[in-house]
Design a protein around this motif. Structure first.
Motif, PDB file in Angstrom:
ATOM      1  N   TYR A 351      99.151  38.192 101.882  1.00 23.97           N
ATOM      2  CA  TYR A 351      99.963  38.811 100.836  1.00 23.97           C
ATOM      3  C   TYR A 351     100.034  40.332 100.968  1.00 23.97           C
ATOM      4  O   TYR A 351     100.587  40.997 100.102  1.00 23.97           O
ATOM      5  CB  TYR A 351      99.411  38.448  99.454  1.00 23.97           C
ATOM      6  CG  TYR A 351      99.569  36.988  99.094  1.00 23.97           C
ATOM      7  CD1 TYR A 351     100.839  36.438  98.904  1.00 23.97           C
ATOM      8  CD2 TYR A 351      98.461  36.167  98.956  1.00 23.97           C
ATOM      9  CE1 TYR A 351     100.986  35.094  98.576  1.00 23.97           C
ATOM     10  CE2 TYR A 351      98.601  34.819  98.625  1.00 23.97           C
ATOM     11  CZ  TYR A 351      99.860  34.290  98.434  1.00 23.97           C
ATOM     12  OH  TYR A 351     100.016  32.964  98.105  1.00 23.97           O
ATOM     13  N   HIS A 352      99.491  40.882 102.029  1.00 17.46           N
ATOM     14  CA  HIS A 352      99.563  42.331 102.246  1.00 17.46           C
ATOM     15  C   HIS A 352     101.012  42.777 102.361  1.00 17.46           C
ATOM     16  O   HIS A 352     101.819  42.143 103.041  1.00 17.46           O
ATOM     17  CB  HIS A 352      98.808  42.702 103.522  1.00 17.46           C
ATOM     18  CG  HIS A 352      98.914  44.142 103.903  1.00 17.46           C
ATOM     19  ND1 HIS A 352      98.174  45.118 103.298  1.00 17.46           N
ATOM     20  CD2 HIS A 352      99.685  44.768 104.838  1.00 17.46           C
ATOM     21  CE1 HIS A 352      98.474  46.292 103.840  1.00 17.46           C
ATOM     22  NE2 HIS A 352      99.380  46.106 104.771  1.00 17.46           N
ATOM     23  N   ASN A 353     101.351  43.855 101.688  1.00 11.83           N
ATOM     24  CA  ASN A 353     102.715  44.385 101.701  1.00 11.83           C
ATOM     25  C   ASN A 353     102.899  45.323 102.895  1.00 11.83           C
ATOM     26  O   ASN A 353     102.450  46.472 102.861  1.00 11.83           O
ATOM     27  CB  ASN A 353     102.991  45.143 100.394  1.00 11.83           C
ATOM     28  CG  ASN A 353     104.413  45.654 100.300  1.00 11.83           C
ATOM     29  OD1 ASN A 353     105.163  45.652 101.271  1.00 11.83           O
ATOM     30  ND2 ASN A 353     104.802  46.113  99.122  1.00 11.83           N
ATOM     31  N   ASN A 355     105.496  46.788 103.938  1.00 17.54           N
ATOM     32  CA  ASN A 355     106.502  47.828 103.717  1.00 17.54           C
ATOM     33  C   ASN A 355     105.952  49.034 102.967  1.00 17.54           C
ATOM     34  O   ASN A 355     106.631  50.063 102.858  1.00 17.54           O
ATOM     35  CB  ASN A 355     107.686  47.256 102.932  1.00 17.54           C
ATOM     36  CG  ASN A 355     108.337  46.096 103.659  1.00 17.54           C
ATOM     37  OD1 ASN A 355     108.454  46.106 104.879  1.00 17.54           O
ATOM     38  ND2 ASN A 355     108.751  45.079 102.918  1.00 17.54           N
ATOM     39  N   THR A 481     104.595  36.076  96.505  1.00 18.11           N
ATOM     40  CA  THR A 481     104.514  37.204  97.437  1.00 18.11           C
ATOM     41  C   THR A 481     105.236  38.421  96.877  1.00 18.11           C
ATOM     42  O   THR A 481     104.743  39.552  96.957  1.00 18.11           O
ATOM     43  CB  THR A 481     105.119  36.813  98.795  1.00 18.11           C
ATOM     44  OG1 THR A 481     104.388  35.696  99.334  1.00 18.11           O
ATOM     45  CG2 THR A 481     105.063  37.970  99.780  1.00 18.11           C
ATOM     46  N   GLU A 482     106.394  38.175  96.302  1.00 13.98           N
ATOM     47  CA  GLU A 482     107.189  39.263  95.714  1.00 13.98           C
ATOM     48  C   GLU A 482     106.392  39.991  94.632  1.00 13.98           C
ATOM     49  O   GLU A 482     106.389  41.226  94.559  1.00 13.98           O
ATOM     50  CB  GLU A 482     108.475  38.679  95.137  1.00 13.98           C
ATOM     51  CG  GLU A 482     109.423  39.676  94.509  1.00 13.98           C
ATOM     52  CD  GLU A 482     110.637  38.978  93.922  1.00 13.98           C
ATOM     53  OE1 GLU A 482     110.584  38.579  92.739  1.00 13.98           O
ATOM     54  OE2 GLU A 482     111.627  38.805  94.663  1.00 13.98           O
ATOM     55  N   TRP A 485     103.426  42.005  96.190  1.00 10.79           N
ATOM     56  CA  TRP A 485     103.910  43.221  96.852  1.00 10.79           C
ATOM     57  C   TRP A 485     104.183  44.307  95.816  1.00 10.79           C
ATOM     58  O   TRP A 485     103.824  45.470  96.019  1.00 10.79           O
ATOM     59  CB  TRP A 485     105.169  42.927  97.660  1.00 10.79           C
ATOM     60  CG  TRP A 485     104.908  42.235  98.962  1.00 10.79           C
ATOM     61  CD1 TRP A 485     103.793  41.545  99.319  1.00 10.79           C
ATOM     62  CD2 TRP A 485     105.794  42.161 100.083  1.00 10.79           C
ATOM     63  NE1 TRP A 485     103.921  41.033 100.586  1.00 10.79           N
ATOM     64  CE2 TRP A 485     105.145  41.399 101.083  1.00 10.79           C
ATOM     65  CE3 TRP A 485     107.078  42.646 100.337  1.00 10.79           C
ATOM     66  CZ2 TRP A 485     105.734  41.136 102.310  1.00 10.79           C
ATOM     67  CZ3 TRP A 485     107.670  42.379 101.569  1.00 10.79           C
ATOM     68  CH2 TRP A 485     107.004  41.645 102.546  1.00 10.79           C
ATOM     69  N   GLN A 488     100.923  45.778  94.471  1.00 11.78           N
ATOM     70  CA  GLN A 488     100.314  46.703  95.423  1.00 11.78           C
ATOM     71  C   GLN A 488     100.967  48.081  95.340  1.00 11.78           C
ATOM     72  O   GLN A 488     100.284  49.112  95.407  1.00 11.78           O
ATOM     73  CB  GLN A 488     100.415  46.140  96.839  1.00 11.78           C
ATOM     74  CG  GLN A 488      99.519  44.940  97.074  1.00 11.78           C
ATOM     75  CD  GLN A 488      99.816  44.234  98.382  1.00 11.78           C
ATOM     76  OE1 GLN A 488      99.696  44.818  99.449  1.00 11.78           O
ATOM     77  NE2 GLN A 488     100.225  42.963  98.306  1.00 11.78           N
ATOM     78  N   GLU A 489     102.274  48.113  95.174  1.00 12.99           N
ATOM     79  CA  GLU A 489     102.985  49.389  95.024  1.00 12.99           C
ATOM     80  C   GLU A 489     102.548  50.100  93.753  1.00 12.99           C
ATOM     81  O   GLU A 489     102.356  51.328  93.751  1.00 12.99           O
ATOM     82  CB  GLU A 489     104.494  49.161  95.006  1.00 12.99           C
ATOM     83  CG  GLU A 489     105.086  48.777  96.353  1.00 12.99           C
ATOM     84  CD  GLU A 489     106.603  48.770  96.326  1.00 12.99           C
ATOM     85  OE1 GLU A 489     107.184  49.435  95.453  1.00 12.99           O
ATOM     86  OE2 GLU A 489     107.203  48.104  97.191  1.00 12.99           O
TER      87      GLU A 489
END
Length: 537
Positions: A351-353, A355, A481-482, A485, A488-489
């Protein structure tokens, strides 16, 4: 259905090397392959040695060992619910068992459970193993599981995973070998959650944890908090032929150099979490080898949002712009790390982002932001300690960068003893060291939720809390996942934690000690090494 969601394992290099050995590849070929993958030479040698040992060695029973961790205090505990230091985890893994555990490939295996099943990821049936006994002879059953899990919901217990356990709304005995768990919302990660160290099973009604009456591979003979423990083999252990050792002594040597010297002299056979600087001392020493695991461990710089200067607008962004991540990776960590992007989900996690790029080192931007915050030129303390891996080296890099822009930092190096109780989570700017966790939900629940027990920067966001709950119940992987991500941001941009790198954990061990494998829960085989290692005869 059982939880069959794949879990990435960060020991993929070991698997790759084992496959290459089976195909007949030479040592030179394998080291070249690892170096092309970005693995440092010293780390590659350790990986190669571990993989070769895993294929060639045969377990030998008997013997006593001494092993040393890096952190300890008079608050050391044998209560799994309250465990917080590496020494606690090692002892709990030796004396107790979990319902499930994560193997070296990151896959869920059954331990005290025979099956953990659900049709909707909300209502779960846990089928238990029969014929298991506690150290005092009591038979293990459903009542023990219900008691152990419910302890985490009792605020008076002070469980470190209360925020995770609260999703279990119903925990009840169906029969002697079956437990029913109903969650507040669906969460397909429950079998993985049950593999955490804190969810060890204790006997029903236990209030005295001084003797560690568990079902584990070892029986507690001696426990002196902050000093040592001595464990002896459980003759009635339910796992066939385990453990291999007759006994082991475990304690902490907080000074890294002293830990290395103890290993080189033969006083200990395992020295945990060695500073990357130590790699040069160990190279070329035939009596020792290293086990390198990159599984999401990190040392972070924590700036509390509710205290000065973290509460000043612009200060935290200034700090994030002043962090020279490449210098930390290459100098402080000797290349044994991957550059981080200020959030806890490492590249090893599915699940690491990818981007979310690391914040660029921009001292001019940092200077402007410090000026905006009204702190430029002020001497600001940063608390560091050897207790938090490589934090002193990181602090010196930050201090040097600050000096170049007229932002003086006072690096206050404090002793390891008492660091976690006196400074971590308390000082306005300080370092932490976080052990790997197998899912984003566990990381976020422990570290970033508004009610998280280890909320290092006091980050609080109702939106983040809602997203965390939504992600737990999202059985659609695309949506899950969305959400992760986006979370994380949020952490990278809003929290006061600076995570410059994901560190490779280095354990040093005697060449006589065999059976140690990487594990997604961290070094020392996810702290469970004692049950699985043996001494070469």
């Amino acid at each position: 259905m059982t939880n069959k969601m794949p879990i990435n394992w960060t020991g993929r290099d070991d698997v790759m090397i084992e496959d290459a050995i089976r195909r007949g590849a030479s040592r030179r070929d394998m080291l070249k392959m690892l170096m092309c993958s970005g693995v440092a030479l010293s780390a590659g040698s350790g990986i190669l040695l571990r993989a070769s040992d895993a294929l060639a060695a045969e377990p030998v029973s008997g013997g006593h060992i001494k092993a040393a961790g890096w952190s300890s205090s008079t608050a050391d505990t044998l209560d799994p619910a309250k465990a917080s230091l590496s020494t606690d985890y090692v002892r709990c893994c030796a004396f107790y068992n979990r319902l499930t555990f994560l193997d070296e490939h990151g896959q869920i295996r059954m331990e005290l459970a025979d099956a953990v099943e659900s049709e909707d990821a909300k209502t779960w049936q846990v089928k238990l193993k029969a014929g298991v006994t506690f150290h005092d002879g009591k038979s293990f059953g459903a009542a023990d599981v219900v008691f152990s899990l419910k302890r985490h919901l009792d605020k008076s217990v002070g469980s470190k995973v209360n925020s995770i356990a609260k999703q279990m709304e119903v925990i009840e005995k169906v029969d002697d070998q079956t437990v029913k768990i109903v969650l507040a919302e669906p969460n397909a990660d429950l079998p993985t959650i049950l593999a955490l160290h804190h969810f060890m099973i204790v006997a029903e009604g236990t209030t005295d944890f001084s003797k560690a009456n568990g079902t584990g591979a070892f029986i507690c003979e001696t426990f002196e908090p902050g000093v040592k423990s001595v464990a002896v083999k459980n003759p009635n252990y339910f796992k066939s032929n385990k453990p291999y050792l007759d006994s082991f002594e475990y304690f902490a040597i907080t000074d890294n150099n002293a830990r290395v010297n103890a290993l080189l002299s033969g006083d200990i056979v395992l020295g945990a979490s060695l500073n990357p600087r130590s790699m040069r001392l160990l190279e070329g020493q035939p009596s020792v080898q290293t086990s390198v695991t990159t599984s999401g461990n990190y040392t972070d710089l924590n700036i509390r949002l509710d205290l000065d200067p973290g509460e000043k607008a612009g200060f935290i962004d200034g700090m994030k712009s002043l962090i020279n991540r490449e210098a930390i990776q290459k100098s402080a960590l000797r290349g044994l790390a991957e550059i981080g992007n200020d959030q806890p989900v490492s590249p090893a996690d599915r699940y690491h982002n990818p981007n979310l790029k690391p914040r660029a080192y921009d001292p001019d931007m940092a200077k402007a932001l410090f000026k905006k915050a009204g702190v430029l030129g002020q001497k600001i303390p940063i608390v560091a300690s050897d207790a938090a891996t490589s934090s002193v080296d990181m602090a010196m890099i930050v201090q040097q960068a600050g000096d170049q822009i007229g932002m003086p930092f006072d690096v206050q190096r404090v002793p390891s003893d008492g660091y976690w109780s006196n400074y971590w989570l308390k000082a306005p700017i300080h370092f932490g060291n976080i052990n790997p966790r197998p899912t984003p939900d566990i990381l976020f629940s422990l570290l970033y939720a508004s009610t998280a027990p280890w909320n290092e920067s006091q980050y609080k966001s109702e939106k983040f809390d809602r997203m965390m709950i939504e992600a737990r119940g999202a059985l659609d992987e695309t949506r899950r996942t969305e959400i992760y991500w986006a979370m994380q941001e949020m952490v990278a941009n809003e929290a006061g934690t600076v995570i410059p790198a994901y560190i490779s954990n280095v354990d040093g061990l005697s060449s006589r000690l065999k059976g140690l494998l990487p594990n997604p829960l961290g070094g020392q085989m996810g702290y469970a090494f004692a049950e699985y290692v043996w001494l070469e005869s």
